[in-house]
Design a protein around this motif. Structure first.
Motif, mmCIF file in Angstrom:
data_model
loop_
_atom_site.group_PDB
_atom_site.id
_atom_site.type_symbol
_atom_site.label_atom_id
_atom_site.label_comp_id
_atom_site.label_asym_id
_atom_site.label_seq_id
_atom_site.Cartn_x
_atom_site.Cartn_y
_atom_site.Cartn_z
ATOM 1 N N UNK A 42 0.957 -1.333 -0.112
ATOM 2 C CA UNK A 42 -0.193 -0.420 -0.409
ATOM 3 C C UNK A 42 1.048 0.959 -0.138
ATOM 4 N N UNK A 43 2.118 0.752 0.232
ATOM 5 C CA UNK A 43 2.726 2.071 0.974
ATOM 6 C C UNK A 43 2.689 2.711 -1.291
ATOM 7 N N UNK A 76 12.312 -6.263 -1.662
ATOM 8 C CA UNK A 76 11.080 -7.839 -1.634
ATOM 9 C C UNK A 76 11.335 -9.008 -2.214
ATOM 10 N N UNK A 77 11.004 -9.902 -2.446
ATOM 11 C CA UNK A 77 10.849 -11.125 -3.468
ATOM 12 C C UNK A 77 9.612 -11.152 -4.741
ATOM 13 N N UNK A 78 9.660 -12.088 -5.731
ATOM 14 C CA UNK A 78 8.451 -12.088 -6.757
ATOM 15 C C UNK A 78 7.053 -12.514 -5.575
ATOM 16 N N UNK A 79 6.707 -12.936 -4.688
ATOM 17 C CA UNK A 79 5.447 -12.918 -4.011
ATOM 18 C C UNK A 79 5.148 -11.445 -3.960
ATOM 19 N N UNK A 80 5.760 -10.522 -3.567
ATOM 20 C CA UNK A 80 5.019 -9.208 -3.884
ATOM 21 C C UNK A 80 4.407 -8.910 -4.618
ATOM 22 N N UNK A 81 4.167 -9.612 -6.036
ATOM 23 C CA UNK A 81 3.823 -9.043 -6.899
ATOM 24 C C UNK A 81 2.550 -8.784 -7.181
ATOM 25 N N UNK A 82 1.923 -10.147 -7.159
ATOM 26 C CA UNK A 82 0.392 -9.927 -7.124
ATOM 27 C C UNK A 82 -0.302 -9.511 -6.157
ATOM 28 N N UNK A 83 0.554 -8.921 -4.525
ATOM 29 C CA UNK A 83 -0.122 -8.672 -3.844
ATOM 30 C C UNK A 83 -0.302 -7.007 -3.744
ATOM 31 N N UNK A 84 0.424 -6.520 -4.747
ATOM 32 C CA UNK A 84 1.114 -5.423 -5.708
ATOM 33 C C UNK A 84 -0.193 -4.802 -6.860
ATOM 34 N N UNK A 85 -0.456 -5.504 -7.580
ATOM 35 C CA UNK A 85 -1.002 -5.797 -8.535
ATOM 36 C C UNK A 85 -2.894 -6.188 -7.934
ATOM 37 N N UNK A 86 -3.020 -6.971 -6.764
ATOM 38 C CA UNK A 86 -4.741 -6.766 -5.590
ATOM 39 C C UNK A 86 -4.529 -5.432 -5.004
ATOM 40 N N UNK A 87 -3.431 -4.451 -4.752
ATOM 41 C CA UNK A 87 -3.750 -3.242 -4.326
ATOM 42 C C UNK A 87 -4.287 -2.621 -5.439
ATOM 43 N N UNK A 118 -4.565 -2.593 -9.171
ATOM 44 C CA UNK A 118 -4.293 -3.425 -11.088
ATOM 45 C C UNK A 118 -3.626 -2.645 -12.145
ATOM 46 N N UNK A 119 -3.532 -1.106 -11.808
ATOM 47 C CA UNK A 119 -3.442 -0.059 -13.172
ATOM 48 C C UNK A 119 -1.559 0.741 -12.195
ATOM 49 N N UNK A 120 -0.924 -0.333 -10.530
ATOM 50 C CA UNK A 120 -0.198 0.614 -10.787
ATOM 51 C C UNK A 120 1.081 0.232 -11.326
ATOM 52 N N UNK A 121 1.673 1.093 -12.190
ATOM 53 C CA UNK A 121 2.669 0.586 -12.591
ATOM 54 C C UNK A 121 3.850 0.437 -12.052
ATOM 55 N N UNK A 122 4.838 -0.977 -12.475
ATOM 56 C CA UNK A 122 5.489 -1.245 -11.496
ATOM 57 C C UNK A 122 7.560 -2.245 -12.017
ATOM 58 N N UNK A 123 8.279 -1.565 -11.677
ATOM 59 C CA UNK A 123 9.800 -2.699 -12.590
ATOM 60 C C UNK A 123 10.584 -2.795 -11.210
ATOM 61 N N UNK A 124 10.639 -4.351 -11.518
ATOM 62 C CA UNK A 124 12.300 -5.000 -10.580
ATOM 63 C C UNK A 124 12.652 -5.034 -11.183
ATOM 64 N N UNK A 125 14.244 -5.078 -10.568
ATOM 65 C CA UNK A 125 15.410 -5.303 -10.775
ATOM 66 C C UNK A 125 16.307 -5.447 -9.547
#
Length: 451
Positions: free
Chosen positions: A276-277, A288-299, A301-308
């Protein structure tokens, strides 16, 4: 911006994730291709037809601090009971800020140790006689699962996934950040740009002690384990010290990052609040790890994020990515009951059945541990993680408490150390002084375990 979805064939990556296990420096996995000796659990009797199956129940326990993982397992348990109405699975798992190891020890103390348990501290519980080897007829499901003392104790839920920076693309654009960092110094420059733009660079869920391990181990891996996977055994033998320059450097970087760029309320922020932050714009990044991706999309769905993955000072990339002995384990007590054992084996087979397992993996953005190929739809963020695991130039490692054999640390040391590192930041302590405390505590715990 909608991300292009791709179907990724995951099992081919397992070789990259497992063959590097030799870097652990242990001999425990030398016999990885030989199945443990011992009789298989008895087969169900021929009279147990679908309509007259004997009723049986067993308890299950797993780490439930991560909402996505908890939901994915709970969904599988529900589906299993619907498909096997004669079997009742009682979920003992509880969500709290307590460490999972402490929760398991409490359950054991009150006589409620789960029949089927997610095991992370395998060697500790195997040595204590609390779990048994994985039944021999389940070994065929997995590709070279790690061994402890030459035995397989777990049905691995997934391969360890890399951790990295999950970032708001909008926050990066607003701060004028157009390229991802190629060195750790460039990463720090990005933090300065974010801070100058008026947004808090990083959110940390420090209320949950396990969350502290993400950053602490990022620095330990870069400065210690990537160069010496056997460091833990040397620390136990007192030929290495927390006061050595490499560990002091790692914890100095950790302290400086937390002091300058982490949200000031990090000690009272729970892991499950971090998504939510990000989506609300209170912070630009989460490590964090890949398990957070689904939590972010659930919070959102339109939030645009990347990972590296964050590179080290030399520009090398080092991530968590080795396999470790963890997963579903059968309790020694449950193993004495043939009916219960058979029901648990049915559950494990159900859990890792292709259709069910793909749903579990999709829920947590996981990497499969099975021999059978498993696919699920994944997005650009998970593709980055898969590429990291597949890239031979990326060093794969483990967190301080996930090594085993000679590299096993005292069971209680991890949580003690993470709390010490919290205090280091809060009290603006001297890193070397705190590392002296770590040496003393480590030696005391080793000595206590030998008594």
């Amino acid at each position: 911006m909608a991300h292009k979805q791709t179907m990724i064939r995951l099992s081919a990556l397992l070789l990259a994730a497992t063959t590097v296990l030799s870097a652990c420096g242990n001999n425990n996995n030398n016999a990885a291709n030989s199945a443990p000796e011992g009789p298989a659990a008895p087969e169900a009797s021929a009279g147990n037809a679908a309509g007259e199956a004997k009723k049986v129940s067993f308890t299950i326990g797993y780490a439930s601090g991560d909402p996505a993982t908890k939901q994915a397992i709970a969904d599988t348990v529900k589906a299993f009971m619907a498909a096997n109405p004669h079997i009742t699975v009682k979920d003992l798992s509880e969500t709290s800020s307590a460490a999972y190891l402490d929760w398991l020890k409490t359950k054991d103390a009150v006589g409620e140790f789960p029949d089927l348990v997610e095991m992370r501290d395998t060697q500790v519980f195997a040595d204590a006689g609390k779990i048994v080897e994985l039944p021999a007829d389940l070994l065929e499901l997995f590709k070279d699962p790690p061994q402890v003392d030459g035995k397989v104790w777990n049905a691995p839920l997934q391969v360890n996934v890399p951790q990295g920076i999950i970032y708001s693309k909008k926050a990066y654009a607003d701060a004028g950040i157009t390229e991802l960092p190629k060195t750790y110094d460039e990463f720090i420059q990005i933090q300065e740009k974010l801070k100058t733009s008026g947004i808090t660079p990083l959110v940390v869920g420090g209320k949950d002690i396990f969350h502290m391990g993400f950053w602490i181990n990022k620095f330990l891996i870069d400065d210690v384990y990537a160069k010496d996977p056997d460091w833990n055994s040397k620390r136990t033998a007192k030929t290495a010290s927390f006061t050595d320059s490499n560990v002091v450097q790692a914890m100095t970087d950790y302290k400086q990052l937390f002091t300058n760029y982490v949200d000031k309320g990090w000690l009272s922020t729970a892991d499950n609040q971090t998504a939510s932050f990000l989506v609300s714009g209170k912070a630009a990044q989460l490590f964090s790890g890949t398990w957070m991706f689904s939590q972010i999309k659930e919070a959102d769905p339109n939030f645009d994020f990347g990972f590296y993955a964050i590179p080290d000072r030399e520009g090398k990339v080092n991530v968590i990515g080795l396999a470790s002995p963890a997963g579903w384990s059968l309790s020694a007590e449950a193993a004495k009951d043939a009916d219960k054992t058979e029901a648990i084996k049915e559950f494990i087979r159900f859990f890792f059945q292709k259709d069910n397992y793909s749903k579990y993996l999709a829920g947590i953005n996981g990497i499969p541990s099975t021999k059978e190929e498993v696919t699920y739809e994944t997005g650009e963020q998970m593709q980055v993680a898969l590429d990291l695991i597949a890239d031979p130039n990326v060093t794969k490692s483990l967190a301080i408490n996930n090594w085993w054999g000679d590299n096993l640390i005292p069971a209680q040391f991890r949580n003690w150390y993470y709390k010490l590192m919290q205090e280091l930041v809060v009290k603006d302590g001297d890193v070397t002084d705190y590392m002296k405390q770590a040496d003393t505590e480590y030696d005391n715990q080793v000595k206590a375990n030998q008594m």
